[in-house]
Write a protein that holds these residues in place. Structure first.
Motif, short mmCIF file in Angstrom:
data_model
loop_
_atom_site.label_atom_id
_atom_site.label_comp_id
_atom_site.label_asym_id
_atom_site.label_seq_id
_atom_site.Cartn_x
_atom_site.Cartn_y
_atom_site.Cartn_z
N SER A 219 -110.43 89.38 66.81
CA SER A 219 -109.75 89.43 65.70
C SER A 219 -110.49 88.69 64.43
O SER A 219 -110.63 87.51 64.59
N SER A 220 -110.70 89.37 63.42
CA SER A 220 -111.13 88.54 62.34
C SER A 220 -110.04 87.93 61.68
O SER A 220 -108.79 88.15 61.80
N CYS A 221 -110.43 87.14 60.68
CA CYS A 221 -109.56 86.39 59.77
C CYS A 221 -109.99 85.76 58.64
O CYS A 221 -111.07 84.92 58.37
N SER A 232 -106.44 89.98 58.78
CA SER A 232 -107.03 90.23 59.97
C SER A 232 -107.03 91.65 60.67
O SER A 232 -106.18 92.42 60.24
N ASN A 233 -108.24 92.17 61.29
CA ASN A 233 -108.43 93.28 61.96
C ASN A 233 -108.62 93.03 63.27
O ASN A 233 -109.08 91.79 63.61
N PHE A 234 -108.48 93.85 64.39
CA PHE A 234 -108.71 93.70 65.55
C PHE A 234 -109.81 94.70 66.35
O PHE A 234 -109.99 95.81 65.90
N SER A 248 -106.92 98.82 62.75
CA SER A 248 -106.62 98.31 61.49
C SER A 248 -105.17 98.70 61.01
O SER A 248 -104.65 99.59 61.50
N VAL A 268 -102.61 85.17 63.35
CA VAL A 268 -102.88 85.54 64.80
C VAL A 268 -102.94 84.29 65.37
O VAL A 268 -104.03 83.29 65.09
N ILE A 271 -105.44 86.00 71.18
CA ILE A 271 -105.35 87.40 71.54
C ILE A 271 -105.82 87.53 72.95
O ILE A 271 -106.47 86.46 73.74
N ALA A 280 -101.84 90.46 71.17
CA ALA A 280 -102.04 89.19 70.34
C ALA A 280 -100.65 88.62 70.10
O ALA A 280 -99.64 89.20 70.23
N VAL A 297 -101.62 95.60 69.85
CA VAL A 297 -101.93 95.48 68.25
C VAL A 297 -101.97 96.98 67.76
O VAL A 297 -102.04 97.27 66.77
#
Length: 513
Positions: A219-221, A232-234, A248, A268, A271, A280, A297
């Protein structure tokens, strides 16, 4: 809803268990991002992190092996791996982290360069114009002959946030947040050599990672400059860093926030993955919630379960083990007053309470480990061991594990046996009508507020809510704010009535508490 939950758990969790059995996966890879608070060695010895790294042998003898903060314990092929930290900073919220390995002969060796954990910002916790988060060796995982972790790169970037009425500016105002050090997933050999950047572009705040089924879920943040949410995206990658899929937000986001790419606006906590799906634990927090929810997600609005105290659930075959609360709501004050429960949930959604954890054991972010049929739960200065077969709860008392009498479900309804913090004998009454008279127009810093004790800080935080009519359930707050000429309880209170400055002040105070 129950039918949907049952199908999600029956399909996803059984698949998870099958994938582990067929591929002979390392069990800790399923649950390592829960904190890695304990590990079992080849001779049955228990390694655990509580005021350092300790080892308990089969005869019950305990010795301290490493001084300092310890996390992400894993025992693989005769070697113990962990991250050791030396805490620094005025509030103990910074550290220098180093990965270590302890070989069969007992020698402990550093296997990586020390990395900083903390953050820099030119606008305090709000991270308004610039924000760099330093993750150290976040979620270090040993998997099939390599070490994986999230760390900082030299990749700079920026993104925009839109918000109404931030700092007295009317209408929508765009703010650009810049960062100098992005986050990436790194891989290195077990001795710390051959380090490579495997997955980049994960933002400037606390990204997360989980590994299973020869897949890396990430997961981005991007640190949100205005509210308590992050962007965030996964993503799911193979073990060589090749992208398999991205999940997304397809419909935009809430609270008038914006980031190009329409990322999710959530916090988040952790995950999981079974190699195909990404799960998540999410905190949809505006500053006063004490729980998170576990979701798949790809159907992020469908809750699998509600967790308490941001403590992520653990897979246990086709079941889930999680920390819950018997509070009527998920708000901070209500959760703090209740008994926390460790709950076992089967694939059909049936739940069994394994243990009751009195208020004294509650901690902002409890860490866990699942070893064989035991759950190890670290809550602040306490380490509990819960037997999943019979629900027995033992507490480590410094020399051994002994029965935790206060955790027995039989005592749950007996307040005299529940450990609670006594109320102060005398309440200090401020002369002013307000403790923080301009909390809706001025950002308070930690330096300004650190002089106050925990009870006063709690009054300050609740005063921000009281000014909007928050209907308190706790008698001490009803009495205190009821004595103020300006307070009127509003049964229709909505957290959305707080402006962004008030929300930021709530977060600052809560951090000090």
């Amino acid at each position: 809803m129950k039918k949907i939950l049952a199908s999600i758990l029956a399909a996803a969790l059984v698949l998870c268990g099958a994938a582990v059995a067929e591929a002979e996966m390392e069990p800790l890879a399923q649950n390592i991002s829960a904190g890695g608070v304990a590990a079992i060695g080849a001779e049955g010895e228990l390694y655990f992190s509580l005021n350092g790294l300790q080892r308990m042998n089969a005869e019950g003898g305990v010795e301290t092996l490493f001084e300092g903060e310890v996390s992400y314990l894993q025992y693989v092929d005769g070697t113990l791996y962990f991250v050791g930290s030396e805490t620094t900073g005025e509030y103990g919220d910074e550290a220098m982290e180093t990965p270590y390995r302890m070989d069969a002969d007992g020698s402990i060796t550093a296997i990586g360069t020390p990395l900083r954990r903390g953050y820099d910002s030119d606008y305090g916790d709000a991270c308004l114009l610039s924000c760099d988060t330093y993750t150290g060796y976040q979620e270090m995982t040993v998997y099939k002959g390599h070490i994986y972790y999230i760390g900082n790169s030299d990749q700079a970037g920026e993104y925009q946030t839109l918000a109404e009425d931030w700092g007295g500016n009317a209408g929508e105002t765009a703010y650009t947040t810049r960062y100098e050090h992005g986050q990436s997933v790194y891989r290195m050999d077990l001795d710390g050599s051959n380090k490579i950047e495997l997955i980049s572009g994960l933002g400037n705040s606390y990204a997360h990672m989980a590994i299973s089924g020869d897949r890396i879920a990430v997961s981005s943040c991007f640190r949100n400059s205005i509210y308590a949410y992050d962007f965030s995206n996964f993503m799911l990658y193979d073990m060589d860093g090749k992208l398999i899929k991205v999940v997304s937000n397809p419909v935009g986001n809430a609270l008038n926030l914006h980031m190009e790419g329409q990322a999710f606006t959530v916090i988040v906590d952790s995950i999981r993955t079974d190699g195909e799906n990404i799960y998540a634990s999410l905190s949809d927090s505006e500053g006063d919630f004490a729980s998170s929810r576990l979701v798949n997600v790809e159907n992020i609005n469908e809750d699998i379960l509600i967790e308490a105290w941001y403590t992520p659930a653990l897979w246990y075959g086709d079941e889930l083990i999680y920390v819950g609360s018997d509070a009527e709501t998920t708000f901070w004050d209500e959760c703090m007053e209740t008994t926390t429960r460790l709950i076992r949930r089967d694939a059909a959604g049936n739940e069994t309470v394994l243990a009751y954890l009195p208020a004294a054991y509650q901690n902002y972010r409890m860490t866990t480990a699942l070893l064989d049929d035991m759950v190890y739960l670290r809550t602040g200065e306490h380490l509990l061991r819960i037997n999943l077969a019979n629900g027995d709860v033992d507490e480590f008392n410094g020399t051994e594990f002994a029965v935790c009498a206060a955790c027995d479900p039989a005592y749950a309804s007996m307040p005299q046996l529940v450990l609670t913090t006594p109320e102060p004998e005398e309440e200090v009454v401020e002369e002013s009508e307000y403790l923080l008279p301009d909390s809706d127009t001025r950002l308070y810093s930690k330096d300004e507020l650190k002089q106050y004790d925990k009870d006063t800080l709690a009054l300050m935080r609740n005063e921000i809510l009281a000014r909007h009519g928050y209907p308190f359930k706790k008698e001490q707050y009803q009495t205190y704010f009821g004595s103020k000429s300006w307070y009127t309880a509003d049964p229709n209170f909505d957290y959305n009535c707080l402006n962004s400055i008030e929300m930021a002040n709530v977060e600052t105070i809560k951090g000090l508490e």
